[in-house]
Write an enzyme that holds these catalytic residues in place. Sequence first.
Site, short mmCIF file in Angstrom:
data_model
loop_
_atom_site.label_atom_id
_atom_site.label_comp_id
_atom_site.label_asym_id
_atom_site.label_seq_id
_atom_site.Cartn_x
_atom_site.Cartn_y
_atom_site.Cartn_z
N MET A 14 0.91 -1.14 0.13
CA MET A 14 -0.01 0.10 -0.09
C MET A 14 0.85 1.34 0.09
O MET A 14 1.79 1.42 0.86
CB MET A 14 -1.05 -0.09 1.30
CG MET A 14 -2.03 1.14 1.22
SD MET A 14 -2.90 1.14 -0.34
CE MET A 14 -4.23 -0.12 0.19
N ALA A 44 3.02 -6.12 -7.94
CA ALA A 44 1.75 -5.92 -8.18
C ALA A 44 1.42 -4.88 -9.39
O ALA A 44 0.59 -5.12 -10.23
CB ALA A 44 0.84 -5.26 -6.98
N ASP A 237 7.28 0.78 -13.77
CA ASP A 237 6.45 -0.63 -13.55
C ASP A 237 5.41 -0.73 -14.92
O ASP A 237 5.23 -1.96 -15.29
CB ASP A 237 5.57 -0.78 -12.32
CG ASP A 237 6.53 -0.78 -11.20
OD1 ASP A 237 7.72 -1.09 -11.17
OD2 ASP A 237 6.30 0.00 -10.24
O1 RIB Z 1 7.79 1.25 -8.54
C1 RIB Z 1 6.87 2.07 -7.84
C2 RIB Z 1 6.65 1.19 -6.40
O2 RIB Z 1 7.85 1.10 -5.76
C3 RIB Z 1 5.53 1.78 -5.61
O3 RIB Z 1 4.32 1.32 -5.94
C4 RIB Z 1 5.94 1.31 -4.27
O4 RIB Z 1 5.19 0.44 -3.51
C5 RIB Z 1 7.49 0.69 -4.60
O5 RIB Z 1 7.21 -0.73 -4.62
#
Ligand code: RIB
Length: 288
Positions: A14, A44, A237
């Site tokens: 989160m 995720a 991501d």
């Molecule tokens: O890459 C971004 C992510 O890095 C964020 O959502 C945070 O949770 C970290 O894992």
Amino acid sequence: MDSPTVVVLGSVNMDLVTTAARRPAPGETVLGSDFATVPGGKGANQAIAAARSGARVRFLGAIGDDTFGAELTATLLDAGVDTTLLRRVDGPSGIASIVVDGTGENSIIVVAGANGQLTELTAAELAAIAAADILLCQLEIPIDTVLTAARHARASGTVVALNPSPVQSLPTELWTAVDLAIVNSLESEQYSVELTQVAHVVRTLGGAGAVYRGEEETELTVAGLPVEVVDTTGAGDAFTGALVATWNQGASTALNWANTAGALATTRLGASSSIPSSAQIAAALTTS
Ligand code: RIB
């Protein structure tokens, strides 16, 4: 072309997102303007990005027994990610404390929580990896577990993709099991020697686009898209998930698709909340 089956093994957090005109210097307090909780975690986020780009995605990871865990699971399910093997463990879910400044740049501290409990893989998780077209991992869960998964994928003929973030020292055996590495500029510098062992390397260059280096030094580049940046959190991501989802269409198509996904992700606040759909990526590609 058939959509690939992608297994993402990684973190789910989160994100506790604070917005301020600038990030505080050590020992300094600054006044912020907003606060939000947004589902995130590199694993995720990448799973959601791959699903939104059309891949069939199964997520392997762990949530805690808190309310964050339920919300994180719901977000994955909403994006069409298969969570049947997602573990619910005792203790808190992972969290990330994030500050986003007026230019859209961020600083992040991650506390592993439930992600740290992924210290081994079950028979069902190993079977899912063996049955997938691609395994995608990052480094927000124990490294030994990433190594076990990569080794098993390699032995099963599953392509191994690694986003080695956050940067840390990794066993050589992990690098030799990786088929595709996705790195940003900082990671590219830090892993410059290790990356020479990897057949396919994609480097993201922030607003300047991305570069692919394949076998026999083949190179492809894609320019950045002119977008109004709100928050860069999760853009890497979005890029990585989109790349992996389209990897079976060839490096050039995948690079362009991922580059557009990453750019669009910077135009909205948050990580999972900013990941574009296939339709949004396709529309942006036709107008760029
Ligand atoms: O890459 C971004 C992510 O890095 C964020 O959502 C945070 O949770 C970290 O894992």
